[in-house]
Design an enzyme around this catalytic site. Structure first.
Site, PDB file in Angstrom:
ATOM      1  N   TRP A   1       0.825  -1.218   0.000  1.00 53.90           N
ATOM      2  CA  TRP A   1       0.000   0.000   0.000  1.00 53.90           C
ATOM      3  C   TRP A   1       0.857   1.267   0.000  1.00 53.90           C
ATOM      4  CZ3 TRP A   1      -4.432  -1.256   4.081  1.00 53.90           C
ATOM      5  CH2 TRP A   1      -5.165  -2.360   3.623  1.00 53.90           C
TER       6      TRP A   1
ATOM      7  N   HIS B   1      12.866  -2.557  -0.915  1.00 51.31           N
ATOM      8  CA  HIS B   1      12.073  -2.044  -2.052  1.00 51.31           C
ATOM      9  C   HIS B   1      12.885  -0.955  -2.758  1.00 51.31           C
ATOM     10  CE1 HIS B   1       8.960  -0.016  -4.335  1.00 51.31           C
ATOM     11  NE2 HIS B   1       8.255  -1.126  -4.214  1.00 51.31           N
TER      12      HIS B   1
ATOM     13  N   GLU C   1      11.356  -6.620  -9.343  1.00 52.90           N
ATOM     14  CA  GLU C   1      10.632  -5.414  -9.727  1.00 52.90           C
ATOM     15  C   GLU C   1      11.545  -4.495 -10.531  1.00 52.90           C
ATOM     16  OE1 GLU C   1       7.139  -4.744  -6.795  1.00 52.90           O
ATOM     17  OE2 GLU C   1       8.899  -3.734  -6.007  1.00 52.90           O
TER      18      GLU C   1
ATOM     19  N   GLY D   1       4.878   1.639 -11.030  1.00 53.56           N
ATOM     20  CA  GLY D   1       4.011   2.813 -10.991  1.00 53.56           C
ATOM     21  C   GLY D   1       3.998   3.602 -12.289  1.00 53.56           C
TER      22      GLY D   1
ATOM     23  N   SER E   1       3.558  -2.420 -12.110  1.00 55.73           N
ATOM     24  CA  SER E   1       2.344  -2.179 -12.910  1.00 55.73           C
ATOM     25  C   SER E   1       1.547  -3.445 -13.200  1.00 55.73           C
ATOM     26  CB  SER E   1       2.701  -1.445 -14.214  1.00 55.73           C
ATOM     27  OG  SER E   1       3.331  -0.207 -13.929  1.00 55.73           O
TER      28      SER E   1
ATOM     29  N   GLY F   1       1.506  -2.525  -6.164  1.00 54.80           N
ATOM     30  CA  GLY F   1       1.288  -1.229  -5.537  1.00 54.80           C
ATOM     31  C   GLY F   1      -0.079  -0.681  -5.903  1.00 54.80           C
ATOM     32  N   GLY F   2      -0.125   0.116  -6.966  1.00 54.88           N
ATOM     33  CA  GLY F   2      -1.340   0.838  -7.361  1.00 54.88           C
ATOM     34  C   GLY F   2      -2.615   0.001  -7.371  1.00 54.88           C
TER      35      GLY F   2
HETATM   36  P1  PGA Z   1       3.034  -0.798  -8.852  1.00 54.54           P
HETATM   37  O1  PGA Z   1       4.076  -0.960  -7.621  1.00 54.54           O
HETATM   38  O2  PGA Z   1       2.191  -2.019  -8.867  1.00 54.54           O
HETATM   39  O3  PGA Z   1       2.250   0.449  -8.499  1.00 54.54           O
HETATM   40  O4  PGA Z   1       3.846  -0.639 -10.089  1.00 54.54           O
HETATM   41  C1  PGA Z   1       4.706  -2.192  -7.383  1.00 54.54           C
HETATM   42  C2  PGA Z   1       5.659  -2.056  -6.215  1.00 54.54           C
HETATM   43  O5  PGA Z   1       6.364  -1.045  -6.116  1.00 54.54           O
HETATM   44  O6  PGA Z   1       5.746  -2.959  -5.360  1.00 54.54           O
END
Ligand code: PGA
Length: 256
Positions: free
Chosen positions: A13, A97, A169, A175, A216, A237-238
């Site tokens: 989150w 991260h 990642e 993002g 993403s 994330g998003g």
């Molecule tokens: P995202 O972030 O899904 O918004 O690209 C992933 C993350 O940073 O863990």
């Protein structure tokens, strides 16, 4: 080789959700996953909401994680949170991260210390690795990511290594809405991450370690990642911030 890795979808989150908002989202997720078997689900709210979300996920199949921690148990480290404090609240912790590495100066060495500290308190680390755009365009991804894995696992026994979850990642995909091609992500995970783990711990151990993809991931593309043999889940994330999209991702993981 036949593997038995349970897929795992984790919602990061980041710096979103007040306590009241976190409670709402956690309730919706817990209700939505009731009948979904065969996938592990983890929510990683900000520290401030861990306690409230813990009360909601307790007794459900939803796990709880923090987004960071310091490696010491206690002391004069203003603003930091320790594994001893987290273990009362949650079972997982995201470590290394790229946003922590990029904006808060985290190093491979620090990430390694955090993994060891987390495990010594019984927390399951979700360890993030991934290259930036310049490294990707220069063809340095395999070497860089392999090096991050080696540094993160330095000094870990095989017994501890198999309990770590890795998240691949690519920084340029986080993002941004710009996805890594699923086949390419799969081969980086297979060759540079699981391949490095096999060099360090042998093929059997490497095959037990779960590796997520992150960057993403959305309901529209989750199945294209999850259907890849070396991708065992997603760190999101998003799309984890709304119940509908997050639950669609959990469902997408059932293609495994
Ligand atoms: P995202 O972030 O899904 O918004 O690209 C992933 C993350 O940073 O863990």
């Amino acid at each position: 080789m036949v593997t038995m890795r349970t897929p795992i979808i984790a919602g990061n989150w980041k710096m979103h959700k007040t306590v009241a908002e976190a409670i709402q989202l956690a309730h919706a997720v817990c209700e939505g996953v009731v009948n979904m078997e065969g996938v592990d689900v983890v929510l990683c709210p900000p520290f401030t909401a861990l306690s409230a979300v813990k009360n909601i996920v307790e007794g459900t199949k939803v796990g709880l994680g923090a987004q960071n921690m310091y490696w010491e148990e206690q002391g004069a480290f203003t603003g930091e949170v320790s594994p001893l404090m987290l273990v009362e609240l949650c079972g997982y912790v995201i470590l290394g991260h790229s946003e922590r590495r990029q904006y808060f100066g985290e190093t491979d060495e620090g990430v390694n210390k955090k993994i060891k500290a987390a495990q010594s308190h019984g927390l399951t680390p979700i360890v993030c690795v991934g290259e930036n755009l310049a490294q990707n365009e220069a063809g340095e991804t395999a070497e860089f990511v392999g090096g991050q894995v080696k540094a993160a696992f330095a000094g870990l026994s095989a017994e501890d290594a198999v309990k770590v979850i890795v998240a691949y990642e690519p920084i340029w995909a986080i993002g941004t809405g710009r996805n890594a091609d699923p086949t390419t992500a799969n081969s980086i995970i297979g060759l540079s991450i699981r391949g490095m783990l096999a060099d360090l711990y042998g093929e059997d151990s490497a095959q037990q370690i779960r590796v997520q993809y992150g960057g993403s991931v959305k309901p529209e593309n989750v199945e294209s990642y999850m259907s890849q043999p070396d991708i065992d889940g997603a760190l999101v994330g998003g799309a984890s911030l709304k119940p509908d999209s997050f639950l669609a991702l959990v469902k997408g993981a059932l293609v495994k």
